[in-house]
Design an enzyme around this catalytic site. Structure first.
Site, PDB file in Angstrom:
ATOM      1  N   ASN A   7      36.223  18.235 -52.001  1.00  0.00           N
ATOM      2  CA  ASN A   7      36.482  19.049 -53.203  1.00  0.00           C
ATOM      3  C   ASN A   7      37.543  18.338 -54.058  1.00  0.00           C
ATOM      4  O   ASN A   7      38.651  18.063 -53.577  1.00  0.00           O
ATOM      5  CB  ASN A   7      36.961  20.435 -52.759  1.00  0.00           C
ATOM      6  CG  ASN A   7      37.232  21.356 -53.923  1.00  0.00           C
ATOM      7  OD1 ASN A   7      37.835  20.959 -54.901  1.00  0.00           O
ATOM      8  ND2 ASN A   7      36.811  22.597 -53.814  1.00  0.00           N
ATOM      9  N   HIS A  10      41.559  19.616 -57.129  1.00  0.00           N
ATOM     10  CA  HIS A  10      43.008  19.399 -57.245  1.00  0.00           C
ATOM     11  C   HIS A  10      43.366  18.206 -58.119  1.00  0.00           C
ATOM     12  O   HIS A  10      44.457  18.138 -58.676  1.00  0.00           O
ATOM     13  CB  HIS A  10      43.646  19.234 -55.867  1.00  0.00           C
ATOM     14  CG  HIS A  10      43.668  20.517 -55.105  1.00  0.00           C
ATOM     15  ND1 HIS A  10      44.420  21.595 -55.503  1.00  0.00           N
ATOM     16  CD2 HIS A  10      43.013  20.899 -54.000  1.00  0.00           C
ATOM     17  CE1 HIS A  10      44.228  22.585 -54.666  1.00  0.00           C
ATOM     18  NE2 HIS A  10      43.381  22.202 -53.748  1.00  0.00           N
ATOM     19  N   HIS A  43      34.646  23.466 -58.238  1.00  0.00           N
ATOM     20  CA  HIS A  43      34.595  24.894 -58.565  1.00  0.00           C
ATOM     21  C   HIS A  43      34.862  25.024 -60.061  1.00  0.00           C
ATOM     22  O   HIS A  43      35.966  24.746 -60.523  1.00  0.00           O
ATOM     23  CB  HIS A  43      35.673  25.621 -57.743  1.00  0.00           C
ATOM     24  CG  HIS A  43      35.662  27.116 -57.916  1.00  0.00           C
ATOM     25  ND1 HIS A  43      36.489  27.939 -57.193  1.00  0.00           N
ATOM     26  CD2 HIS A  43      34.925  27.926 -58.705  1.00  0.00           C
ATOM     27  CE1 HIS A  43      36.261  29.203 -57.544  1.00  0.00           C
ATOM     28  NE2 HIS A  43      35.326  29.219 -58.461  1.00  0.00           N
ATOM     29  N   ARG A  45      35.701  27.326 -62.639  1.00  0.00           N
ATOM     30  CA  ARG A  45      36.196  28.704 -62.705  1.00  0.00           C
ATOM     31  C   ARG A  45      36.029  29.265 -64.107  1.00  0.00           C
ATOM     32  O   ARG A  45      36.039  28.517 -65.091  1.00  0.00           O
ATOM     33  CB  ARG A  45      37.674  28.757 -62.296  1.00  0.00           C
ATOM     34  CG  ARG A  45      37.920  28.358 -60.845  1.00  0.00           C
ATOM     35  CD  ARG A  45      39.378  28.574 -60.471  1.00  0.00           C
ATOM     36  NE  ARG A  45      39.665  29.967 -60.269  1.00  0.00           N
ATOM     37  CZ  ARG A  45      39.819  30.549 -59.087  1.00  0.00           C
ATOM     38  NH1 ARG A  45      39.746  29.850 -57.977  1.00  0.00           N
ATOM     39  NH2 ARG A  45      40.072  31.832 -59.008  1.00  0.00           N
ATOM     40  N   ARG A  49      40.614  26.571 -65.200  1.00  0.00           N
ATOM     41  CA  ARG A  49      41.988  26.116 -64.948  1.00  0.00           C
ATOM     42  C   ARG A  49      42.048  24.685 -64.407  1.00  0.00           C
ATOM     43  O   ARG A  49      43.060  24.033 -64.516  1.00  0.00           O
ATOM     44  CB  ARG A  49      42.710  27.062 -63.993  1.00  0.00           C
ATOM     45  CG  ARG A  49      42.198  27.040 -62.584  1.00  0.00           C
ATOM     46  CD  ARG A  49      43.094  27.810 -61.650  1.00  0.00           C
ATOM     47  NE  ARG A  49      42.943  29.236 -61.805  1.00  0.00           N
ATOM     48  CZ  ARG A  49      43.216  30.114 -60.835  1.00  0.00           C
ATOM     49  NH1 ARG A  49      43.676  29.685 -59.671  1.00  0.00           N
ATOM     50  NH2 ARG A  49      43.054  31.395 -61.006  1.00  0.00           N
ATOM     51  N   GLU A  70      30.671  25.233 -56.807  1.00  0.00           N
ATOM     52  CA  GLU A  70      31.167  26.567 -56.432  1.00  0.00           C
ATOM     53  C   GLU A  70      31.302  27.374 -57.708  1.00  0.00           C
ATOM     54  O   GLU A  70      31.861  26.890 -58.702  1.00  0.00           O
ATOM     55  CB  GLU A  70      32.552  26.460 -55.795  1.00  0.00           C
ATOM     56  CG  GLU A  70      32.561  25.880 -54.424  1.00  0.00           C
ATOM     57  CD  GLU A  70      33.984  25.834 -53.888  1.00  0.00           C
ATOM     58  OE1 GLU A  70      34.889  26.460 -54.468  1.00  0.00           O
ATOM     59  OE2 GLU A  70      34.195  25.140 -52.893  1.00  0.00           O
ATOM     60  N   THR A 100      44.058  30.549 -55.178  1.00  0.00           N
ATOM     61  CA  THR A 100      42.840  29.891 -54.724  1.00  0.00           C
ATOM     62  C   THR A 100      41.896  30.986 -54.244  1.00  0.00           C
ATOM     63  O   THR A 100      42.281  32.153 -54.196  1.00  0.00           O
ATOM     64  CB  THR A 100      43.133  28.859 -53.604  1.00  0.00           C
ATOM     65  OG1 THR A 100      41.904  28.231 -53.207  1.00  0.00           O
ATOM     66  CG2 THR A 100      43.767  29.503 -52.383  1.00  0.00           C
ATOM     67  N   THR A 101      40.662  30.615 -53.891  1.00  0.00           N
ATOM     68  CA  THR A 101      39.702  31.620 -53.424  1.00  0.00           C
ATOM     69  C   THR A 101      40.293  32.346 -52.222  1.00  0.00           C
ATOM     70  O   THR A 101      40.749  31.726 -51.280  1.00  0.00           O
ATOM     71  CB  THR A 101      38.375  30.924 -53.037  1.00  0.00           C
ATOM     72  OG1 THR A 101      38.030  30.019 -54.080  1.00  0.00           O
ATOM     73  CG2 THR A 101      37.266  31.926 -52.838  1.00  0.00           C
ATOM     74  N   GLU A 151      28.638  29.408 -46.107  1.00  0.00           N
ATOM     75  CA  GLU A 151      29.851  28.644 -45.820  1.00  0.00           C
ATOM     76  C   GLU A 151      30.845  29.641 -45.254  1.00  0.00           C
ATOM     77  O   GLU A 151      31.236  30.604 -45.921  1.00  0.00           O
ATOM     78  CB  GLU A 151      30.426  27.983 -47.085  1.00  0.00           C
ATOM     79  CG  GLU A 151      31.720  27.226 -46.758  1.00  0.00           C
ATOM     80  CD  GLU A 151      32.280  26.428 -47.927  1.00  0.00           C
ATOM     81  OE1 GLU A 151      31.512  25.990 -48.798  1.00  0.00           O
ATOM     82  OE2 GLU A 151      33.511  26.241 -47.956  1.00  0.00           O
ATOM     83  N   HIS A 191      37.824  25.893 -46.253  1.00  0.00           N
ATOM     84  CA  HIS A 191      39.005  26.537 -46.811  1.00  0.00           C
ATOM     85  C   HIS A 191      40.194  26.328 -45.883  1.00  0.00           C
ATOM     86  O   HIS A 191      40.203  26.790 -44.754  1.00  0.00           O
ATOM     87  CB  HIS A 191      38.829  28.036 -47.084  1.00  0.00           C
ATOM     88  CG  HIS A 191      39.637  28.448 -48.287  1.00  0.00           C
ATOM     89  ND1 HIS A 191      40.959  28.736 -48.205  1.00  0.00           N
ATOM     90  CD2 HIS A 191      39.300  28.528 -49.595  1.00  0.00           C
ATOM     91  CE1 HIS A 191      41.398  28.995 -49.427  1.00  0.00           C
ATOM     92  NE2 HIS A 191      40.425  28.873 -50.288  1.00  0.00           N
ATOM     93  N   HIS A 214      42.191  20.432 -50.489  1.00  0.00           N
ATOM     94  CA  HIS A 214      43.646  20.325 -50.600  1.00  0.00           C
ATOM     95  C   HIS A 214      44.260  19.273 -49.675  1.00  0.00           C
ATOM     96  O   HIS A 214      45.060  18.440 -50.113  1.00  0.00           O
ATOM     97  CB  HIS A 214      44.280  21.697 -50.344  1.00  0.00           C
ATOM     98  CG  HIS A 214      45.749  21.708 -50.563  1.00  0.00           C
ATOM     99  ND1 HIS A 214      46.316  21.909 -51.799  1.00  0.00           N
ATOM    100  CD2 HIS A 214      46.782  21.490 -49.718  1.00  0.00           C
ATOM    101  CE1 HIS A 214      47.620  21.826 -51.703  1.00  0.00           C
ATOM    102  NE2 HIS A 214      47.923  21.574 -50.445  1.00  0.00           N
TER     103      HIS A 214
HETATM  104  N1  PXP Z   1      35.226  26.060 -49.767  1.00  0.00           N
HETATM  105  C1  PXP Z   1      35.370  26.980 -50.751  1.00  0.00           C
HETATM  106  C2  PXP Z   1      34.291  27.988 -50.940  1.00  0.00           C
HETATM  107  C3  PXP Z   1      36.510  26.977 -51.584  1.00  0.00           C
HETATM  108  O1  PXP Z   1      36.620  27.898 -52.560  1.00  0.00           O
HETATM  109  C4  PXP Z   1      37.494  25.978 -51.392  1.00  0.00           C
HETATM  110  C5  PXP Z   1      38.678  25.937 -52.301  1.00  0.00           C
HETATM  111  O2  PXP Z   1      38.281  25.601 -53.585  1.00  0.00           O
HETATM  112  C6  PXP Z   1      37.285  25.041 -50.365  1.00  0.00           C
HETATM  113  C7  PXP Z   1      36.163  25.116 -49.560  1.00  0.00           C
HETATM  114  C8  PXP Z   1      38.280  23.946 -50.101  1.00  0.00           C
HETATM  115  O3  PXP Z   1      39.457  24.513 -49.665  1.00  0.00           O
HETATM  116  P1  PXP Z   1      40.749  23.594 -49.485  1.00  0.00           P
HETATM  117  O4  PXP Z   1      41.103  23.084 -50.836  1.00  0.00           O
HETATM  118  O5  PXP Z   1      41.759  24.555 -48.922  1.00  0.00           O
HETATM  119  O6  PXP Z   1      40.366  22.501 -48.529  1.00  0.00           O
END
Ligand code: PXP
Length: 241
Positions: A7, A10, A43, A45, A49, A70, A100-101, A151, A191, A214
């Site tokens: 992802n 960030h 993602h 949004r 953001r 996402e 965050t989600t 997921e 996540h 992250h």
């Molecule tokens: N999966 C989903 C559905 C998420 O919303 C996120 C955060 O955007 C992640 C995975 C990745 O999470 P992290 O950034 O904590 O690794």
């Protein structure tokens, strides 16, 4: 083989801090793929953001692995997904105030809505995944609504502090995964996963994909993105040995 989706939100967060042009999440996606990532996750949004539509459009043309979008289940996002045609969409709940989600979608409460929401998306050859908490009924509801994949939200597991709580959360994930396997729906997890807590979940062989943002981007600040992704790929590939 278990897959790693990286992802890159960030990277866009850092860019948006200055409302400038760098660092570019498109570059990050290319480096992640070169380092062995199996997919790129973004993602988009409602409040834009971090990831912008410009990013998504370019990524659609540059990502060579799989592009996982996402998004919240809104009309606007459905339109964008049908235009962009990512490999897969992952439906997530979204609140403007959240950092965050925060949790999975309540698929059980929305089966008829979700079934009709994803119909056209599926007809366009886009895979559909629901981000849900590790709850057996939510797994079943996702299947009822027609999702191809779930997921499992590993947020609680990742936040668990003491070892017993950590294990309890891991077992909840294990049970949700067993259920998903039994009813024949694909399984991802994500996540809050990092270089340490991923290891317990690698013991759950039915998880097909780990989506991580992250911790990889945080490590990349110190060791570079290529190395940060490669190290995570190596940990995930160890499962196959
Ligand atoms: N999966 C989903 C559905 C998420 O919303 C996120 C955060 O955007 C992640 C995975 C990745 O999470 P992290 O950034 O904590 O690794």
């Amino acid at each position: 083989m278990a897959l790693l989706g990286v992802n890159v939100d960030h990277v866009a967060t850092l860019r948006q801090a200055r409302r400038g042009k760098e660092p570019d999440p498109v570059w990050a996606a290319a480096i992640a793929e070169l380092a062995g990532a199996d997919g790129i996750v973004v993602h988009l949004r409602e409040d834009r953001r971090h990831i912008q539509e410009r990013d998504l459009r370019i990524l659609r043309n540059t990502v060579r692995t799989r592009l996982n979008l996402e998004m919240a289940a809104t009309d606007e996002m459905k339109g964008i997904s049908l235009e962009i045609k990512p490999s897969k969409v992952t439906l997530v709940p979204e609140r403007r105030e959240e950092i965050t989600t925060e949790g999975g979608i309540n698929a059980r409460a929305m089966v008829p809505f979700l079934r009709s929401y994803i119909k056209e998306i599926k007809e366009n050859g886009i895979g559909v995944c629901f981000f849900i908490d590790p709850d057996l009924d939510q797994v079943e509801a996702s299947k009822d609504a027609g999702a191809d994949m779930v997921e499992i939200n590993t947020g609680r597991y990742s936040e668990a502090w003491e070892v017993d709580e950590h294990e309890r959360e891991a077992e909840k994930i294990e049970r949700a995964v067993e259920k998903a396997k039994l009813i024949g729906i694909g399984i991802a997890a994500g996540h809050g996963l990092n270089y340490w807590n991923i290891r317990r979940l690698l013991r759950i062989k039915e998880i097909e994909e780990y989506n991580i943002g992250h911790s990889i981007i945080a490590r990349a600040i110190f060791v570079g993105l290529h190395r940060a992704v490669k190290e995570m790929v190596e940990i995930i590939r160890e499962r196959e040995k």
